[in-house]
Structures are given as structure tokens and as C-alpha cells.
Design a protein around this motif. Structure first.
Motif, short mmCIF file in Angstrom:
data_model
loop_
_atom_site.label_atom_id
_atom_site.label_comp_id
_atom_site.label_asym_id
_atom_site.label_seq_id
_atom_site.Cartn_x
_atom_site.Cartn_y
_atom_site.Cartn_z
N GLY A 209 0.78 -1.23 0.00
CA GLY A 209 0.00 0.00 0.00
C GLY A 209 0.81 1.27 0.00
O GLY A 209 0.38 2.28 -0.58
N LEU A 210 1.99 1.28 0.60
CA LEU A 210 2.77 2.51 0.66
C LEU A 210 3.19 2.96 -0.74
O LEU A 210 3.05 4.15 -1.09
CB LEU A 210 4.00 2.31 1.55
CG LEU A 210 3.72 2.20 3.05
CD1 LEU A 210 5.00 1.83 3.80
CD2 LEU A 210 3.15 3.51 3.59
N ALA A 211 3.72 2.04 -1.53
CA ALA A 211 4.13 2.41 -2.89
C ALA A 211 2.93 2.78 -3.74
O ALA A 211 3.01 3.68 -4.59
CB ALA A 211 4.90 1.26 -3.53
N THR A 212 1.79 2.10 -3.52
CA THR A 212 0.58 2.42 -4.28
C THR A 212 0.09 3.83 -3.98
O THR A 212 -0.27 4.58 -4.89
CB THR A 212 -0.52 1.40 -3.97
OG1 THR A 212 -0.03 0.08 -4.27
CG2 THR A 212 -1.77 1.67 -4.80
N LEU A 213 0.07 4.20 -2.71
CA LEU A 213 -0.34 5.56 -2.35
C LEU A 213 0.57 6.59 -3.01
O LEU A 213 0.08 7.60 -3.55
CB LEU A 213 -0.29 5.73 -0.83
CG LEU A 213 -1.41 5.06 -0.03
CD1 LEU A 213 -1.11 5.17 1.47
CD2 LEU A 213 -2.76 5.70 -0.34
N ALA A 214 1.87 6.33 -2.99
CA ALA A 214 2.80 7.27 -3.62
C ALA A 214 2.54 7.35 -5.12
O ALA A 214 2.56 8.45 -5.71
CB ALA A 214 4.24 6.83 -3.35
N GLY A 215 2.26 6.20 -5.76
CA GLY A 215 1.99 6.19 -7.19
C GLY A 215 0.71 6.90 -7.56
O GLY A 215 0.55 7.35 -8.71
N LEU A 216 -0.21 7.03 -6.62
CA LEU A 216 -1.47 7.74 -6.86
C LEU A 216 -1.37 9.22 -6.52
O LEU A 216 -2.39 9.93 -6.53
CB LEU A 216 -2.59 7.09 -6.04
CG LEU A 216 -3.00 5.69 -6.48
CD1 LEU A 216 -3.97 5.07 -5.47
CD2 LEU A 216 -3.65 5.72 -7.87
N ARG B 204 4.21 8.02 2.44
CA ARG B 204 3.64 8.00 3.79
C ARG B 204 4.46 7.16 4.77
O ARG B 204 4.04 6.97 5.91
CB ARG B 204 2.21 7.45 3.74
CG ARG B 204 1.26 8.26 2.87
CD ARG B 204 1.02 9.64 3.45
NE ARG B 204 0.11 10.43 2.64
CZ ARG B 204 -1.21 10.39 2.75
NH1 ARG B 204 -1.78 9.58 3.63
NH2 ARG B 204 -1.97 11.14 1.98
N SER B 205 5.62 6.66 4.33
CA SER B 205 6.39 5.79 5.22
C SER B 205 6.87 6.54 6.46
O SER B 205 6.94 5.97 7.56
CB SER B 205 7.58 5.17 4.48
OG SER B 205 8.38 6.17 3.87
N GLY B 206 7.20 7.82 6.33
CA GLY B 206 7.59 8.61 7.50
C GLY B 206 6.45 8.74 8.49
O GLY B 206 6.67 8.70 9.72
N ASP B 207 5.22 8.90 7.99
CA ASP B 207 4.06 8.96 8.89
C ASP B 207 3.86 7.64 9.62
O ASP B 207 3.50 7.62 10.80
CB ASP B 207 2.80 9.29 8.09
CG ASP B 207 2.83 10.68 7.48
OD1 ASP B 207 3.59 11.53 7.99
OD2 ASP B 207 2.10 10.91 6.50
N VAL B 208 4.09 6.53 8.90
CA VAL B 208 3.97 5.21 9.53
C VAL B 208 4.98 5.08 10.66
O VAL B 208 4.64 4.69 11.79
CB VAL B 208 4.18 4.09 8.50
CG1 VAL B 208 4.29 2.73 9.19
CG2 VAL B 208 3.03 4.07 7.49
N VAL B 209 6.24 5.40 10.38
CA VAL B 209 7.29 5.28 11.40
C VAL B 209 6.98 6.16 12.60
O VAL B 209 7.11 5.74 13.76
CB VAL B 209 8.65 5.62 10.78
CG1 VAL B 209 9.71 5.81 11.86
CG2 VAL B 209 9.07 4.53 9.80
N SER B 210 6.58 7.39 12.35
CA SER B 210 6.27 8.31 13.45
C SER B 210 5.14 7.78 14.32
O SER B 210 5.22 7.77 15.55
CB SER B 210 5.90 9.68 12.89
OG SER B 210 5.64 10.59 13.92
N ALA B 211 4.06 7.32 13.69
CA ALA B 211 2.91 6.81 14.45
C ALA B 211 3.28 5.55 15.23
O ALA B 211 2.87 5.38 16.39
CB ALA B 211 1.74 6.52 13.50
#
Length: 304
Positions: A269-276, A281-288
Motif C-alpha cells: 500500500g505505501l508504494a501504491t499511495l505514492a503512485g497515486l 507516507r512511510s515517514g508517517d507510519v514510522v512516526s505513528a
């Protein structure tokens, strides 16, 4: 900040894989990052070791944090999970090992009472019992493996379809279990993959179906998700439910306002979100994730 070891299911990750994206995000947050294939895991003189891509042995007992991103060889699954479980008393894992054992196989959602809707689901290892159940209940069903991924071996079939006995035989070959889940008409319009981390929403996209499953690896097409407060409320409720059970990162599959699946080991999902066009959003994932574990995250910290 500390050292995180990302345990992958195979060789070095492609640049768009979760392991690579998350490794960069942890490094940006000031962490020392190591990656190793889970199949190199071993017990050596009371130490649990893995070997990184450079051939260097890593003592997992000296890590600050672990993240299991793949299972590796099926034959040694239980050994590896027991070794990692033995470390849990002093080295936290982003998604707890016990929680993974309970939730990865898709049984937990079907067995226990849930505060959110989930399709009628059964599991069988005997094809005759599966067929009898489907035909007794009638309607349309989805057959899928409990621990499957990428939409593999997923079939949609009507209870009276002459092909059902053959599909059931193949799915349960060798005594394997197969899930029989009630088909939801809403899936015709696609389903949503929602990424959650640390009890928060990270991002969502719609998977537009093609003939067969809507999973992207099985031919589905990703589209940006429309605003949907009801879907987001469901996803947030599930995210908190997962966090209470030790799951800090997951991909939720939602059709309408029904939770279909929870993917707890390396959900795409992370690469898909970026492609869209949704950004990385990987930084948001790590932070959360780090906030949920009470680690300070410096400039990546999310607002409370």
C-alpha cells in the motif's frame, strides 16, 4: 535513537517495497537500520542471531526494536516464531509475535465477537463438509486460504455451481484448511485498502475489480479513494482494536462499511499511495508506530 532490525521474507527488497521505504524512513528519523532475511534466524549459545545482506551476524537481543516483514520458508515458520517470541520480554516488535500468530491467519475476525461488521466466515479441511455448508446456506461464497496473500487461490463461486466440489477438493488438498466467506455484493464496486499505524489512519485507495479478486497482484487497478467518513470511522475503530492487541501497522480491506480482512505482516500500500500522488507516507507510519511505543521521533512527530 536506537537500532531497528527489519526481518524480511527473502532477498534484498526492491526500492518500492515496504522494507526499503520503511528503512529509509527510520534512517531519516535518526535510527540505525539493519535488514536481514528471517530464514537466517538461529539460536547460537543463548543468542538469537540473523545474518544481514553483507554476511554480518546481528544479535537480535541487542536491538532496540524488531519488525517482522515476512515469514520466509513455510517449513520453519513455527521455529522462527518461537525464537522471536522468546525475545519479546526485552525487545519489542512493531507487530507483536503473539498478535501476529492470532491475527495473520484471518481466523480471529471470524471467531471472536467484534465491534464492527465482518462477513459470515467458516473454515474447513474436508471438502465434503465445505460443500455441504455452502449448499445448505445458499448464495455466493468466497473460497480463500487462511494465510494467503496477493489474491492467490481466491475463488468466488455460487453454492449450486457444479464446479464447487472440484474447487473445494483442490483448496483442501493435503488436509489444508480453506476459508468459506460470504460474498458481499458491495465488492462489485471495488474495495478499499486502508493503511493504519499506531492507531491512526495513514492513507487509503480503492481497488477496482477486474474478473476475479480485486487484489492488485491479481489484476485489480488502484484508484484514489473518495472521501468517506463512514469508512474512515470503521478503519479508525479497527486501528484502535488492533493497537490494543499489539498490532501497530496493518492494511485493512474494507467493502462498504464491512471489514473483509486485516493484513498484519507487510501489507502492501505505501508504494501504491505514492503512485497515486498521495506522497510517501512511510515517514508517517514510522512516526505513528514509534509514538505508540513511546519512542521520541524528533521532527517526524505527528500532532497529538
Amino acid at each position: 535513537m536506537g537500532r531497528i532490525v527489519l526481518l524480511t521474507g527473502g532477498p534484498a527488497a526492491a526500492p518500492t517495497d515496504n522494507a526499503a521505504l520503511l528503512a529509509r524512513a527510520f534512517a531519516d528519523a535518526g535510527w540505525t537500520v539493519s535488514s536481514a532475511c528471517i530464514d537466517t534466524l538461529r539460536l547460537d549459545a543463548n543468542r538469537v542471531l540473523v545474518r544481514d545482506a553483507g554476511g554480518v551476524d546481528l544479535d537480535l537481543g541487542e536491538a532496540t526494536l524488531l519488525w517482522l516483514l515476512g515469514f520466509g520458508r513455510r517449513e520453519t515458520y513455527l521455529d522462527k516464531m518461537q525464537l522471536l517470541g522468546a525475545l519479546a520480554a526485552w525487545v519489542p516488535c512493531v507487530n507483536g509475535i503473539e498478535a501476529i500468530l492470532q491475527l495473520h491467519g484471518k481466523y480471529a475476525l471470524a471467531v471472536q465477537p467484534l465491534p464492527f461488521p465482518h462477513p459470515d466466515t467458516s473454515a474447513y479441511s474436508e471438502p465434503e463438509a465445505l460443500v455441504a455448508h455452502a449448499r445448505r446456506r445458499g448464495g455466493r461464497w468466497v473460497l480463500k486460504p487462511p494465510g494467503g496473500s496477493f489474491g492467490q487461490d481466491v475463488h468466488v463461486v455460487d453454492a449450486e455451481d457444479p464446479a464447487l466440489p472440484t474447487l473445494a477438493e483442490r483448496a483442501t488438498a493435503g488436509g489444508r484448511y480453506v476459508l468459506l466467506q460470504r460474498y458481499l455484493p458491495e465488492v462489485r464496486n471495488g474495495e478499499h485498502r486502508v493503511l493504519v499505524a499506531g492507531g491512526r489512519l495513514i492513507g487509503a485507495y480503492r481497488r477496482e475489480p477486474r474478473p476475479g479478486p480485486s487484489n492488485l497482484a491479481a489484476g485489480g487497478v488502484a484508484r484514489p479513494a473518495d472521501a468517506d467518513p463512514a469508512r474512515d470511522a470503521l478503519a479508525l475503530a479497527v486501528a484502535h482494536w488492533l493497537l490494543e492487541r499489539g498490532i501497530r501497522f496493518a492494511g485493512l480491506d474494507i467493502a462498504g462499511t464491512t471489514l473483509l480482512e486485516v493484513n498484519v505482516v507487510n501489507p502492501g500500500g505505501l508504494a501504491t499511495l505514492a503512485g497515486l500522488g498521495e506522497g510517501d507516507r512511510s515517514g508517517d507510519v514510522v512516526s505513528a508506530v514509534l509514538q505508540s511505543l513511546s519512542f521520541a521521533t524528533g521532527p517526524l512527530a505527528l500532532p497529538a
